[in-house]
Scaffold this motif. Structure first.
Motif, PDB file in Angstrom:
ATOM      1  N   VAL A 191       0.789  -1.081   0.161  1.00  0.00           N
ATOM      2  CA  VAL A 191       0.048   0.064   0.061  1.00  0.00           C
ATOM      3  C   VAL A 191       0.765   1.325   0.074  1.00  0.00           C
ATOM      4  CG1 VAL A 191      -1.737   1.243   1.304  1.00  0.00           C
ATOM      5  CG2 VAL A 191      -2.046  -1.199   1.016  1.00  0.00           C
ATOM      6  N   TYR A 192       1.800   1.231   0.856  1.00  0.00           N
ATOM      7  CA  TYR A 192       2.786   2.377   0.726  1.00  0.00           C
ATOM      8  C   TYR A 192       3.383   2.581  -0.593  1.00  0.00           C
ATOM      9  CZ  TYR A 192       7.090   5.016   1.972  1.00  0.00           C
ATOM     10  OH  TYR A 192       8.079   6.060   2.260  1.00  0.00           O
ATOM     11  N   ARG A 193       3.724   1.726  -1.467  1.00  0.00           N
ATOM     12  CA  ARG A 193       4.344   1.968  -2.801  1.00  0.00           C
ATOM     13  C   ARG A 193       3.264   2.367  -3.790  1.00  0.00           C
ATOM     14  NH1 ARG A 193       9.697   2.719  -2.860  1.00  0.00           N
ATOM     15  NH2 ARG A 193       9.064   2.513  -5.060  1.00  0.00           N
ATOM     16  N   ILE A 194       2.110   1.804  -3.378  1.00  0.00           N
ATOM     17  CA  ILE A 194       0.923   2.451  -4.435  1.00  0.00           C
ATOM     18  C   ILE A 194       0.611   3.703  -4.016  1.00  0.00           C
ATOM     19  CG2 ILE A 194      -1.500   1.979  -4.744  1.00  0.00           C
ATOM     20  CD1 ILE A 194       0.069  -0.088  -6.220  1.00  0.00           C
ATOM     21  N   THR A 195       0.537   4.231  -2.808  1.00  0.00           N
ATOM     22  CA  THR A 195       0.260   5.638  -2.588  1.00  0.00           C
ATOM     23  C   THR A 195       1.576   6.458  -2.951  1.00  0.00           C
ATOM     24  OG1 THR A 195       1.561   5.090  -0.373  1.00  0.00           O
ATOM     25  CG2 THR A 195      -0.993   4.964  -0.299  1.00  0.00           C
ATOM     26  N   ILE A 196       2.722   5.957  -2.941  1.00  0.00           N
ATOM     27  CA  ILE A 196       3.629   6.742  -3.672  1.00  0.00           C
ATOM     28  C   ILE A 196       3.596   7.113  -5.187  1.00  0.00           C
ATOM     29  CG2 ILE A 196       6.196   6.721  -4.303  1.00  0.00           C
ATOM     30  CD1 ILE A 196       6.896   5.598  -1.691  1.00  0.00           C
ATOM     31  N   ALA A 197       2.835   6.218  -5.732  1.00  0.00           N
ATOM     32  CA  ALA A 197       2.665   6.136  -7.385  1.00  0.00           C
ATOM     33  C   ALA A 197       1.550   6.906  -7.552  1.00  0.00           C
ATOM     34  CB  ALA A 197       2.505   4.694  -7.970  1.00  0.00           C
ATOM     35  N   ALA A 209       1.478  -1.828  -9.367  1.00  0.00           N
ATOM     36  CA  ALA A 209       1.039  -2.978  -8.752  1.00  0.00           C
ATOM     37  C   ALA A 209       1.669  -4.119  -9.316  1.00  0.00           C
ATOM     38  CB  ALA A 209      -0.473  -2.795  -9.014  1.00  0.00           C
ATOM     39  N   SER A 210       1.795  -4.039 -10.614  1.00  0.00           N
ATOM     40  CA  SER A 210       2.577  -5.133 -11.368  1.00  0.00           C
ATOM     41  C   SER A 210       3.698  -5.525 -10.853  1.00  0.00           C
ATOM     42  CB  SER A 210       2.677  -5.010 -12.864  1.00  0.00           C
ATOM     43  OG  SER A 210       1.354  -4.415 -13.607  1.00  0.00           O
ATOM     44  N   ILE A 211       4.552  -4.594 -10.701  1.00  0.00           N
ATOM     45  CA  ILE A 211       5.868  -4.875  -9.730  1.00  0.00           C
ATOM     46  C   ILE A 211       5.652  -5.504  -8.470  1.00  0.00           C
ATOM     47  CG2 ILE A 211       7.951  -3.811  -8.984  1.00  0.00           C
ATOM     48  CD1 ILE A 211       7.675  -1.985 -11.289  1.00  0.00           C
ATOM     49  N   MET A 212       4.633  -5.162  -7.850  1.00  0.00           N
ATOM     50  CA  MET A 212       4.253  -5.674  -6.447  1.00  0.00           C
ATOM     51  C   MET A 212       3.894  -6.961  -6.466  1.00  0.00           C
ATOM     52  SD  MET A 212       5.229  -3.399  -4.187  1.00  0.00           S
ATOM     53  CE  MET A 212       6.520  -3.088  -5.267  1.00  0.00           C
ATOM     54  N   VAL A 213       3.286  -7.410  -7.695  1.00  0.00           N
ATOM     55  CA  VAL A 213       2.756  -8.595  -7.980  1.00  0.00           C
ATOM     56  C   VAL A 213       4.095  -9.498  -8.330  1.00  0.00           C
ATOM     57  CG1 VAL A 213       1.477 -10.226  -9.578  1.00  0.00           C
ATOM     58  CG2 VAL A 213       0.377  -8.057  -8.658  1.00  0.00           C
TER      59      VAL A 213
END
Length: 473
Positions: free
Chosen positions: A76-82, A278-282
């Motif tokens: 979630v942290y990385r998504i919010t940064i994006a 999100a793809s990178i997180m996957v």
């Protein structure tokens, strides 16, 4: 995939980038405005792809694979940064009617606060660019050395950097925009391919992966804001709202034809960048599912050691396209400030530089390219990363508050009020680091210190206005 074939793919990728640059070299910029922001007739899709390409740094994939094990809080942290910075920029871009024809964010600051704010903003961004580009070049060198061991990493890196400097120098905003579109297409397609390949390599079905993730405590939804560190997590999320907003992103607002296009462009870019993130997180999640017992400090090397040659080639091309799309855009924005903003701020050789702005911008970009290569080849990544963290810690409290106030309509007749606010933001962050870290438990005081900056500016403006009113006969 043999090493020779991977090297061939790299050459094809670089040649295709060069061909795109040559196609747009036929339409050279006739003045500095066209060199800086293009013809301002870019399609929304073009600017969206350029923003996403510039935002994807080279270390994005490695961080996603290394830290995905931390669970839902990190994801979630990385998504919010994006997403969050581009949503905020979309909101601001729709209100930049008075600034839309400017050439840079420092110029917008100067139109409201005077030359001091312009100089400080430009200086911050030039220093930031030097460190970020040095990191990207260093990652390019490490990537080439890792995936193409038979090639000379130093020679290949210098070749790639020289290519980027050349088309950024002579192509201007148009060439950079369309080469970034090409690089965005490359890493977008290859990221989807990487997700599929890692999923197939894991040997697990979707149901098995979901069951495994659900069994891990750190992936529970309650960890989005952990109960034992609510304040720290909320401050981190608030910092993500504004942490990535800077001259390199605001520059794309000036490439839009009107504020309505800027608002849509940043909104679509936020959604697109979120999909890429999100793809990178996957990918990181699938790697964690495949190797749950491997420590995070070695998971990247372990993943590559188990990957097939085609999979390594995909990873290599993604990282190179990430790095190249970031380097050319950052160098271009910094060169504009060297040729346009800093000379107008200090007045030295202002008339001479005004007559030769395009040449000065190209020379500045060339010098920045050389400087970043020297730093990349002589400074370890750890030192460069620490310097970058220092910059990020102080940039938001010093620069962002005056810019947001300017966009929202704040005006002052005294250029020293913005200096008071900037000094307040700087001192607030130093005070936060000294006293508040031990109380709150986190050094992320960006937003509180930014609010202190804005509050002091508003109060100082009000007191100054009242003093002028009371002093009238």
């Amino acid at each position: 995939m043999p090493v020779d074939l991977l090297l061939l793919l790299l050459v094809i990728f670089l040649l295709s980038t060069l061909v795109i640059f040559l196609c747009f070299l036929t339409k050279k910029a006739t003045n500095f405005r066209e060199h800086a922001v293009g013809h301002r007739q870019f399609s929304t899709a073009t600017i969206v792809a350029t923003i996403v390409a510039c935002s994807c740094a080279a270390g994005l994939l490695r961080h996603g694979i290394t830290y995905a094990y931390k669970g839902v809080s990190y994801i979630v942290y990385r998504i919010t940064i994006a997403l969050f910075p581009l949503l905020v920029l979309s909101w601001l871009g729709g209100r930049m009617h008075k600034f839309i024809y400017h050439l840079s964010m420092p110029e917008s600051m100067a139109s409201v606060y005077g030359p001091y704010a312009r100089f400080i903003t430009a200086l911050f961004e030039v220093c930031n660019t030097i460190i970020i580009v040095s990191l990207q070049i260093r990652i390019i060198r490490d990537t080439v050395g890792l995936f193409i061991p038979l090639a000379n990493p130093l020679a290949i890196t210098m070749l790639i950097t020289t290519l980027m400097v050349i088309y950024a120098m002579f192509g201007g905003a148009r060439a950079i925009a369309f080469t970034d579109v090409w690089q965005c297409i490359v890493f977008s397609i290859l990221t989807v391919v990487l997700v599929w390949c890692v999923f197939k390599k894991s040997g697990k079905t979707m149901i098995e992966i979901i069951d495994f993730v659900k069994a891990q405590k750190q992936f529970g939804l309650s960890n989005i804001i952990p109960s034992d560190r609510k304040v720290q997590t909320i401050l981190d999320y608030l910092a993500n709202l504004v942490s990535s907003i800077g001259p390199f992103l605001v520059q794309y607002v000036y490439m839009c034809a009107r504020p309505a296009q800027a608002r849509k462009t940043c909104l679509y870019a936020g959604v697109f960048f979120t999909v890429v993130m999100a793809s990178i997180m996957v990918v990181g999640l699938l790697v964690f599912v495949s190797f749950p017992d491997v420590p995070s400090r070695v998971i990247w090397d372990h993943f590559l050691s188990k990957a097939s040659s085609p999979l390594k080639g995909v990873v290599c091309m993604i990282m190179l396209s990430f790095a190249m799309s970031t380097v050319d855009s950052r160098l271009h924005v910094a060169s504009i400030m060297l040729a346009y903003d800093i000379p107008k701020s200090i007045g030295c050789f202002r008339k001479f530089i005004h007559l030769h702005q395009v040449k000065v911008a190209r020379l500045g970009l060339f010098v920045l390219g050389l400087l970043t290569m020297v730093l990349a080849f002589n400074c370890p990544i750890s030192i460069l990363s620490r310097i970058l963290m220092w910059y990020a810690r102080f940039y938001v409290p010093v620069i962002i508050a005056p810019f947001i106030l300017a966009v929202l309509g704040f005006r002052t007749s005294s250029p020293f009020l913005v200096l008071i606010g900037m000094v307040t933001g700087l001192l607030s962050m130093l005070a936060w680091r000294k006293w508040m870290v031990s109380i709150v438990g986190t050094s992320t005081g960006h937003v509180p210190c930014m609010l202190m900056n804005g509050l002091v500016m508003v109060i100082a403006h009000y007191l100054t206005s009242q003093h002028k009113i009371n002093s009238r006969p």
